[in-house]
Design a protein around this motif. Structure first.
Motif, mmCIF file in Angstrom:
data_model
loop_
_atom_site.group_PDB
_atom_site.id
_atom_site.type_symbol
_atom_site.label_atom_id
_atom_site.label_comp_id
_atom_site.label_asym_id
_atom_site.label_seq_id
_atom_site.Cartn_x
_atom_site.Cartn_y
_atom_site.Cartn_z
ATOM 1 N N GLY A 246 0.800 -1.213 0.000
ATOM 2 C CA GLY A 246 0.000 0.000 0.000
ATOM 3 C C GLY A 246 0.835 1.266 0.000
ATOM 4 O O GLY A 246 2.023 1.259 0.332
ATOM 5 N N VAL A 247 0.182 2.363 -0.360
ATOM 6 C CA VAL A 247 0.827 3.672 -0.351
ATOM 7 C C VAL A 247 0.814 4.234 1.062
ATOM 8 O O VAL A 247 0.120 3.716 1.956
ATOM 9 C CB VAL A 247 0.107 4.631 -1.317
ATOM 10 C CG1 VAL A 247 0.176 4.115 -2.735
ATOM 11 C CG2 VAL A 247 -1.349 4.817 -0.894
ATOM 12 N N ASP A 248 1.579 5.273 1.286
ATOM 13 C CA ASP A 248 1.582 5.926 2.586
ATOM 14 C C ASP A 248 0.204 6.526 2.881
ATOM 15 O O ASP A 248 -0.481 7.034 1.982
ATOM 16 C CB ASP A 248 2.645 7.026 2.628
ATOM 17 C CG ASP A 248 4.045 6.445 2.665
ATOM 18 O OD1 ASP A 248 4.164 5.225 2.850
ATOM 19 O OD2 ASP A 248 5.017 7.210 2.482
ATOM 20 N N ASP A 249 -0.185 6.473 4.159
ATOM 21 C CA ASP A 249 -1.479 6.959 4.661
ATOM 22 C C ASP A 249 -2.652 6.090 4.220
ATOM 23 O O ASP A 249 -3.811 6.468 4.435
ATOM 24 C CB ASP A 249 -1.734 8.415 4.248
ATOM 25 C CG ASP A 249 -0.757 9.377 4.876
ATOM 26 O OD1 ASP A 249 -0.277 9.086 5.983
ATOM 27 O OD2 ASP A 249 -0.456 10.425 4.266
ATOM 28 N N ALA A 250 -2.399 4.936 3.626
ATOM 29 C CA ALA A 250 -3.481 4.024 3.270
ATOM 30 C C ALA A 250 -3.888 3.201 4.487
ATOM 31 O O ALA A 250 -3.089 2.945 5.397
ATOM 32 C CB ALA A 250 -3.043 3.096 2.138
ATOM 33 N N HIS A 251 -5.147 2.785 4.530
ATOM 34 C CA HIS A 251 -5.631 1.941 5.613
ATOM 35 C C HIS A 251 -5.175 0.501 5.393
ATOM 36 O O HIS A 251 -5.256 -0.025 4.277
ATOM 37 C CB HIS A 251 -7.156 1.987 5.701
ATOM 38 C CG HIS A 251 -7.687 3.255 6.264
ATOM 39 N ND1 HIS A 251 -8.174 4.281 5.485
ATOM 40 C CD2 HIS A 251 -7.793 3.689 7.546
ATOM 41 C CE1 HIS A 251 -8.564 5.277 6.250
ATOM 42 N NE2 HIS A 251 -8.350 4.950 7.506
ATOM 43 N N VAL A 252 -4.714 -0.126 6.453
ATOM 44 C CA VAL A 252 -4.282 -1.524 6.412
ATOM 45 C C VAL A 252 -4.959 -2.272 7.554
ATOM 46 O O VAL A 252 -5.330 -1.675 8.576
ATOM 47 C CB VAL A 252 -2.746 -1.660 6.516
ATOM 48 C CG1 VAL A 252 -2.070 -0.932 5.369
ATOM 49 C CG2 VAL A 252 -2.239 -1.129 7.842
#
Length: 316
Positions: A246-252
């Protein structure tokens, strides 16, 4: 007239039948709509806890107590709260238990009316993301509980689920690691080509599933068995060793590792290896979940001890 006489002649029989009918339907209703069982406060090897919804903040490096450099990904919790406890009875009469979580507060004006009522019933603020995690019946968490980063203990292993970074339309060399054609002699303007994709007249077609150029990335990806290195209870940060999709600041989505935590714990418990139920250095797990109330009795930063020997001490 005959009907009234028949009812008056056998009132007790009809009353018993009505009682039996009512009792049967009440029992069936309890089976179809069971209430969540009372939760215990002790983790067992057969327990499956809820996960967490976090945000990927980026990668950095830390140094362990031996001075070894460890690359880590920083995950941060944003007001992760329980919005619902789910108990569903399947057609085969088995029960499905889950905990629904919401994270990242959003303005009320951008929330649909249906979700406003859902969050209002749970007495929590509207959320940007809502996900559910399957659990065992003993791992239900009260609705409205705010979860903390201490839910995961430093030293344990976690699985991280997220959408991978989209790469767009890519060729076979980048998408499937094809070797490509020769770069010097005998090839003209086709150095990164996929080569032949079909066969002869029989079968005379390209087989389904053939590895070809296409869209790469942007898929739901799970990275398994990442060790938790450090937990910051003040800022709700979780430091996991390695890369996270995922990209930065994405929810995981973060959960206990299925292989190195759940399966290994139940297997060692069955074999009688009680000291190997949890990873080395982990004595117990917060159960049913790590909450904000637990943070008050813990230091602001909890770090896992190094699992290797010091690289600066010569071997004997």
């Amino acid at each position: 007239m005959f009907r009234h006489w028949a009812l008056a002649s056998r009132p007790q029989q009809l009353l018993s039948q009505c009682r039996q009918f009512s009792t049967t339907h009440i029992a069936l209703a309890r089976t179809l709509n069971p209430s969540p069982p009372a939760t215990s406060t002790k983790w067992t090897p057969n327990s499956i806890r809820t996960g967490l919804i976090a945000r990927k903040r980026g990668m950095t490096v830390i140094w362990d107590d031996h001075g070894a450099r460890v690359p880590v990904t920083v995950l941060q919790l944003e007001n992760c709260q329980v919005t619902k406890n789910i108990v569903h009875v399947r057609p085969d009469r088995t029960e499905y238990h889950a905990v629904q979580l919401g994270a990242s507060d959003r303005p009320k004006r951008t929330t649909t009316h249906q979700m406003r009522g859902h969050f209002r019933k749970a007495q929590v603020k509207p959320k940007y993301i809502v996900k559910e995690f399957p659990i065992t019946p003993d791992a239900h968490v009260p609705v409205g509980t705010t979860l903390s980063a201490i839910h995961f203990v430093p030293g344990q292993f976690v699985d991280v689920i997220a959408d991978s970074i989209g790469k767009g339309f890519q060729g076979t060399m980048k998408r499937w690691n094809f070797k490509g054609l020769r770069a010097s002699h005998g090839v003209s303007v086709s150095h990164r080509s996929a080569g032949a994709t079909g066969q002869h007249q029989d079968p005379g077609r390209v087989w389904p599933g053939k590895k070809m150029a296409g869209r790469l990335g942007g898929e739901r990806t799970t990275i398994q068995n990442l060790p938790v290195v450090r937990v910051d209870t003040t800022l709700d940060l979780i430091f996991v060793k390695g890369a996270v999709p995922g990209v930065d600041d994405a929810h995981v989505l973060v959960r206990d590792a299925k292989k190195k935590m759940l399966c290994l714990a139940s297997a060692n418990q069955a074999k009688g290896l009680y000291e190997s139920v949890l990873p080395k250095g982990v004595d117990d797990l917060p159960f049913p979940a790590g909450t904000k109330e637990m943070v008050q009795s813990l230091p602001p930063v909890v770090e896992a001890p190094s699992k290797r020997t010091s690289p600066f001490i010569p071997r004997e």
